[in-house]
Design an enzyme around this catalytic site. Structure first.
Site: not given
Length: 314
Positions: A181, A194
Site C-alpha cells: 500500500s 495498518y
C-alpha cells in the site's frame, strides 16, 4: 492561405498519428514481453484468490509460467486452478500447483515454505500481494488485532522471503516483488496498526534489496492507492463527504484496478525497477509534502480529523 498555417495543418495530424503509433507499438512490445519474460519460470503468488492475485494468475498462466497459487482456501484454489486450465492451451501452459498459505498462522509457515520449494525444487519470482487492513481509532484497537495485522502484513511475508532466499542465493537468481500500500510511505489517521505494518514490510524489503543484489536477486516494491473492487464502492466514495486527507484514499477515480496493478507488475518484472508508485497527483504530492513540509502535512491531517468529528456530531 498563409504558408505557415498550411504547414501547421499538415504537420499537426502527422505528429498526432506518429505519437499514437509509437504508444501502440510500445504497448504491443510490453504485451509481448509479458508473455516471454515468465515462460517456463516458477512464479509464486501469495494471495491468488484476491483481485490482483487472480489477474496475475491469468496473465502469467497464459504466458507459460509454472504457477504456484497460494491462499487460505483449498477449495477456492482448486476452482481457480481448474478455471485457468480450462481456459488455456494445455500444450502451451503448465497446470498450476496450489499451496495453502495463511500469514495469520505463523506456526504453519515452515510447512508452507517447504511445500512451495518442493513444487519445482526452486522458484524464480515471488509476488507478495496479500494483506489485511483495518480502520479505527488507535485506542479502540486491541493488542490482538495489532498482532494479527503485523503477522499478516509483516511477519508472514518476511518469513516466506527468508525461507526461499537460500534457494535463490544458491542459484544466484530470483525476483522478490512486494505489492504494498501507499501507506508504506505515508500514514493517515485511523490506520495506525495498518500503516505501521506497511511501513515495517516496506523497510524490510528496502534493506533486503541491497543485501541480496550481489547474488543476482532483484527486489522490487510497488506502492498503490486503494484497489478498486466494485462500482458500488466507487459511487459511495465519490458521493460521500470527502475530507481533505481522505481524498488520498478514495477509490476510483483515484484508486487503481487489479488489471492496472497487474500490468505494472509485469512491467516491473521485465525492467527490474526497484521502486514503483501507482498513484494520482494528490497522493504523490502528499508524500513529498510529508518529506519537505512536515508541519504543513501534519496540520492538514489534524484538520481532517477535526472536520470528521464535527461532521459526525451534526
Amino acid at each position: 492561405m498563409d504558408p505557415t498555417w498550411t504547414t501547421t495543418i499538415l504537420v499537426v495530424p502527422c505528429v498526432v498519428v506518429l505519437t499514437a503509433g509509437f504508444f501502440y507499438l510500445y504497448g504491443a512490445i510490453v504485451s509481448l514481453l509479458s508473455k516471454t519474460s515468465v515462460r517456463n519460470k516458477v512464479v509464486v503468488i501469495t494471495d491468488a484468490l484476491s483481485g490482483v492475485g487472480k489477474e496475475c494468475a491469468g496473465v502469467f498462466h497464459k504466458g507459460g509460467a509454472r504457477l504456484i497459487l497460494c491462499g487460505k482456501s483449498w477449495e477456492k484454489l482448486e476452482e481457480l486452478a481448474d478455471e485457468l486450465a480450462n481456459a488455456s492451451d494445455p500444450t502451451a501452459t503448465f497446470p498450476p500447483k496450489i499451496v495453502l498459505l495463511d500469514f495469520g498462522d505463523m506456526d504453519s509457515m515452515a510447512e508452507a515454505v517447504a511445500e512451495i520449494l518442493e513444487c519445482y525444487g526452486c522458484l524464480d519470482v515471488l509476488i507478495f500481494n496479500s494483506s489485511i487492513k483495518v480502520k479505527a481509532p488507535a485506542q479502540s484497537l486491541s493488542l490482538e488485532m495489532d498482532k494479527l495485522l503485523m503477522d499478516n502484513n509483516y511477519f508472514g511475508p518476511i518469513t516466506l522471503a527468508k525461507g526461499v532466499l537460500p534457494s535463490m542465493i544458491s542459484r544466484r537468481s530470483g525476483h522478490l516483488l512486494l505489492v504494498n500500500s501507499i501507506q508504506g510511505k505515508i500514514a493517515v489517521p485511523f490506520r495506525t496498526a495498518y500503516a505501521a505494518s506497511k511501513h515495517a514490510v516496506q523497510a524490510f524489503f528496502d534493506c533486503l534489496r541491497a543485501e541480496v543484489e550481489e547474488f543476482g536477486i532483484s527486489v522490487s516494491t510497488i506502492n498503490h492507492t486503494f484497489i478498486s473492487c466494485s462500482a458500488s464502492e466507487t459511487a459511495e466514495a465519490v458521493t460521500s463527504k470527502s475530507l481533505l486527507w481522505s481524498l488520498l484514499y478514495t477509490r476510483k477515480p483515484r484508486g487503481v484496478s487489479p488489471d492496472e496493478v497487474t500490468t505494472e507488475i509485469v512491467r516491473t518484472l521485465n525492467n527490474k525497477r526497484k521502486e514503483v508508485l501507482i498513484a494520482p497527483s494528490l497522493p504523490k504530492m502528499a508524500i513529498y509534502a510529508r518529506s519537505f513540509f512536515p508541519n504543513m502535512f501534519f496540520a492538514v491531517m489534524a484538520a481532517g480529523v477535526k472536520n470528521s468529528a464535527a461532521s459526525e456530531s451534526m
